[in-house]
Design a protein around this motif. Structure first.
Motif, short mmCIF file in Angstrom:
data_model
loop_
_atom_site.label_atom_id
_atom_site.label_comp_id
_atom_site.label_asym_id
_atom_site.label_seq_id
_atom_site.Cartn_x
_atom_site.Cartn_y
_atom_site.Cartn_z
N ASP A 17 0.84 -1.19 0.00
CA ASP A 17 0.00 0.00 0.00
C ASP A 17 0.88 1.24 0.00
OD1 ASP A 17 0.77 0.47 2.68
OD2 ASP A 17 -1.14 -0.19 3.51
N CYS A 18 0.29 2.36 -0.38
CA CYS A 18 1.04 3.61 -0.37
C CYS A 18 0.42 4.57 0.62
CB CYS A 18 1.12 4.25 -1.77
SG CYS A 18 -0.43 4.74 -2.52
N TRP A 74 5.54 3.62 -0.99
CA TRP A 74 4.89 2.32 -1.06
C TRP A 74 5.51 1.43 0.01
CZ3 TRP A 74 0.72 0.41 -3.38
CH2 TRP A 74 0.15 1.13 -4.43
N TYR A 141 0.55 -6.27 -8.34
CA TYR A 141 1.96 -6.36 -7.96
C TYR A 141 2.49 -7.76 -8.27
CZ TYR A 141 1.91 -9.09 -3.57
OH TYR A 141 1.83 -10.09 -2.65
N GLU A 250 5.99 8.98 -4.42
CA GLU A 250 6.27 7.58 -4.09
C GLU A 250 6.80 6.84 -5.31
OE1 GLU A 250 1.81 7.64 -5.11
OE2 GLU A 250 3.31 8.96 -4.20
N PHE A 252 7.76 3.40 -7.51
CA PHE A 252 7.34 2.03 -7.75
C PHE A 252 7.86 1.60 -9.10
CE2 PHE A 252 4.07 4.78 -9.47
CZ PHE A 252 3.63 4.16 -10.64
#
Length: 265
Positions: A17-18, A74, A141, A250, A252
C-alpha cells in the motif's frame, strides 16, 4: 488471472500500500494508470482506500499517519501467523519496531518495522483480509525488492526473522543481487539489491513492482498523468522495466515480463 483466496504463507510478501498526503489525488492517478476500481472507504477505515482489479483486492492507498513529516511511500507487507511473535523476532535480530502490533478492525493485525539497515516494511497477520487476492498480471503487484547499502546484514536479518534463503544472481561486480525464497528449493518470492553499486542512491527502501502489458506505454501514460520516470525503459533478463515517481513522490516499478517481439518463446 492468478488469484488468492486464502492467507499467504508466513514470510511471503503479501500486500502493498502507499501512504500519501492526498488519497483522492492518488486514487485518480492509479485508477487511470492501472485501471484500479477504488471506492470510498467506511468511516472506521480512517480514509484507507482499497484498490480492486476484477473485483479483487490488489493494493491499498492510505493517508500518512500523524506525526513527523514523512515522504510518500509504497510499503511492502510480509505475512505472519503471529504479529506479536514476529515483533519480538525483529527486535532479537537487530531490527526496530516502529509501530507496535495493533488490530485493524476485524481484518487483521499489523506492525511497521525497520530492518537493521533502516529499510521500513510492514508485517500483516491476516484475518478477514488475506492480502493481495490478485497478482502477477497487468495492474497487480508481482515482485518486492529491497534496496540496501547493508546487503549482508540485511540478509542475515531476514533469514533470522522470516527464514529466507538467498540465491546470488548478480555478477558481484556490476550488480550484486540475490533472490530470496521461503526455504531451500522453493521458488523465489522477492529480491535484494546492493545499492552501494549505485552511487547517490536513496536510503534503504523496499520497492514494489507492478506487472504491465507494455512498459513503454505505461511510462508514457504515467508521465502524462504527472509522474516522472526515474529509470528506464530498459530490458533486463526478467523483462522490460522502468521505475516511476508518482505525482506525490512515491516510487514504484513496472515490468513487462513477456518475451521481446521476435525472441524465442
Amino acid at each position: 488471472m492468478p488469484v488468492r483466496e486464502q492467507p499467504w504463507p508466513a514470510g511471503t510478501p503479501c500486500w502493498v500500500d502507499c501512504q500519501v498526503d492526498d488519497t483522492a489525488r492518488a486514487r485518480e492517478f492509479y485508477s487511470a494508470l492501472f485501471g484500479w476500481e477504488i471506492g470510498d472507504s467506511a468511516p472506521e477505515a480512517g480514509g484507507y482506500l482499497m484498490a480492486m482489479r476484477n473485483g479483487r483486492p490488489a493494493a491499498g492507498i492510505g493517508p500518512k499517519p500523524s506525526g513527523p513529516t514523512m515522504p510518500s511511500v509504497w510499503t511492502t507487507y510480509i505475512a505472519s501467523d503471529d504479529a506479536d511473535a514476529t515483533a519480538e523476532a525483529i527486535r532479537a535480530a537487530g531490527g526496530t519496531v516502529l509501530v507496535e502490533p495493533f488490530d485493524v478492525m476485524d481484518v487483521g493485525r499489523m506492525l511497521v518495522a525497520a530492518d537493521p539497515t533502516a529499510a521500513v516494511f510492514g508485517v500483516w497477520q491476516s484475518r478477514q483480509h488475506f492480502g493481495a487476492a490478485i497478482y502477477n498480471e497487468h495492474g497487480a503487484y508481482c515482485w518486492n525488492e529491497l534496496h540496501t547499502d547493508g546487503y549482508r546484514r540485511a540478509q542475515d536479518f531476514y533469514a533470522q526473522v522470516f527464514g529466507w534463503v538467498f540465491t546470488e544472481v548478480g555478477d558481484g561486480e556490476n550488480v550484486t543481487y540475490a533472490t530470496f525464497a521461503p526455504g531451500p528449493g522453493a521458488d523465489p518470492i522477492g529480491g535484494i539489491n546492493d545499492s552501494t553499486l549505485s552511487p547517490g542512491s536513496a536510503p534503504p527502501y523496499w520497492l514494489a513492482w507492478f506487472q504491465v502489458d507494455d512498459t513503454d506505454a505505461v511510462l508514457a501514460a504515467a508521465t502524462d498523468l504527472g509522474a516522472s520516470v526515474a529509470m528506464g525503459p530498459q530490458d533486463s533478463p526478467f523483462g522490460r522495466m522502468g521505475v516511476l515517481m508518482a505525482p506525490q513522490g512515491e516510487a514504484f516499478g513496472v515490468i513487462d515480463i513477456s518475451p521481446p517481439e521476435g525472441s524465442p518463446s
